[in-house]
Design a protein around this motif. Structure first.
Motif, PDB file in Angstrom:
ATOM      1  N   ASN A 222      41.560  32.132  48.517  1.00 32.14           N
ATOM      2  CA  ASN A 222      40.190  31.881  48.057  1.00 32.14           C
ATOM      3  C   ASN A 222      39.610  30.636  48.724  1.00 32.14           C
ATOM      4  OD1 ASN A 222      40.183  34.141  46.435  1.00 32.14           O
ATOM      5  ND2 ASN A 222      40.756  33.030  44.595  1.00 32.14           N
TER       6      ASN A 222
ATOM      7  N   ASP B 244      38.591  31.648  52.111  1.00 29.54           N
ATOM      8  CA  ASP B 244      37.362  32.441  52.001  1.00 29.54           C
ATOM      9  C   ASP B 244      36.148  31.539  51.833  1.00 29.54           C
ATOM     10  OD1 ASP B 244      38.809  34.803  52.230  1.00 29.54           O
ATOM     11  OD2 ASP B 244      38.797  35.218  50.073  1.00 29.54           O
TER      12      ASP B 244
ATOM     13  N   VAL C 210      36.757  26.419  43.783  1.00 33.29           N
ATOM     14  CA  VAL C 210      37.678  27.540  43.963  1.00 33.29           C
ATOM     15  C   VAL C 210      38.495  27.742  42.690  1.00 33.29           C
ATOM     16  CG1 VAL C 210      39.726  28.344  45.243  1.00 33.29           C
ATOM     17  CG2 VAL C 210      37.789  27.343  46.472  1.00 33.29           C
TER      18      VAL C 210
ATOM     19  N   MET D 214      38.421  31.028  40.062  1.00 33.98           N
ATOM     20  CA  MET D 214      39.630  31.788  39.722  1.00 33.98           C
ATOM     21  C   MET D 214      39.784  31.953  38.214  1.00 33.98           C
ATOM     22  SD  MET D 214      42.396  30.317  42.473  1.00 33.98           S
ATOM     23  CE  MET D 214      43.776  31.110  41.634  1.00 33.98           C
TER      24      MET D 214
ATOM     25  N   ALA E 297      41.584  37.411  45.164  1.00 34.14           N
ATOM     26  CA  ALA E 297      41.187  37.699  46.542  1.00 34.14           C
ATOM     27  C   ALA E 297      42.099  38.765  47.100  1.00 34.14           C
ATOM     28  CB  ALA E 297      41.273  36.423  47.384  1.00 34.14           C
TER      29      ALA E 297
END
Length: 92
Positions: free
Chosen positions: A10, A13, A77, A81, A89
């Protein structure tokens, strides 16, 4: 899947999203994050495609390369989550 691995994916990303928003290439980010590496582009490619956790120093360098505050990015992040209904992810 290991939660640390999901966090790493993540995080990468989020780096990628920032890179795209800034209109920068992978090569540009690689050279900014890993200027002392013999092959910064290869280093970044291996990191993105490894499917492994990201080292703290590399994560910090990448956040700096896309001009984001490292601690804020980690918090964002982490919060994403924990959000209800947030899917992990996809694997790399």
């Amino acid at each position: 899947m290991d939660e640390a691995l999901i966090f790493s994916q993540n995080f990468l990303d989020a780096i990628e999203a920032a890179r795209i928003r800034q209109g920068r290439s992978h090569s540009d980010i690689a050279r900014a994050a890993f200027p002392t590496q013999k092959d910064p582009v290869g280093t970044y490619r291996k990191l993105r495609n490894s499917g492994r956790t990201v080292k703290l120093a590399d994560a910090y360098r990448l956040a700096q390369a896309v001009q984001l505050d490292f601690s804020s990015l980690c918090w964002q992040v982490s919060q994403a989550m924990q959000a209800p209904g947030t899917a992990p992810a996809p694997g790399r």
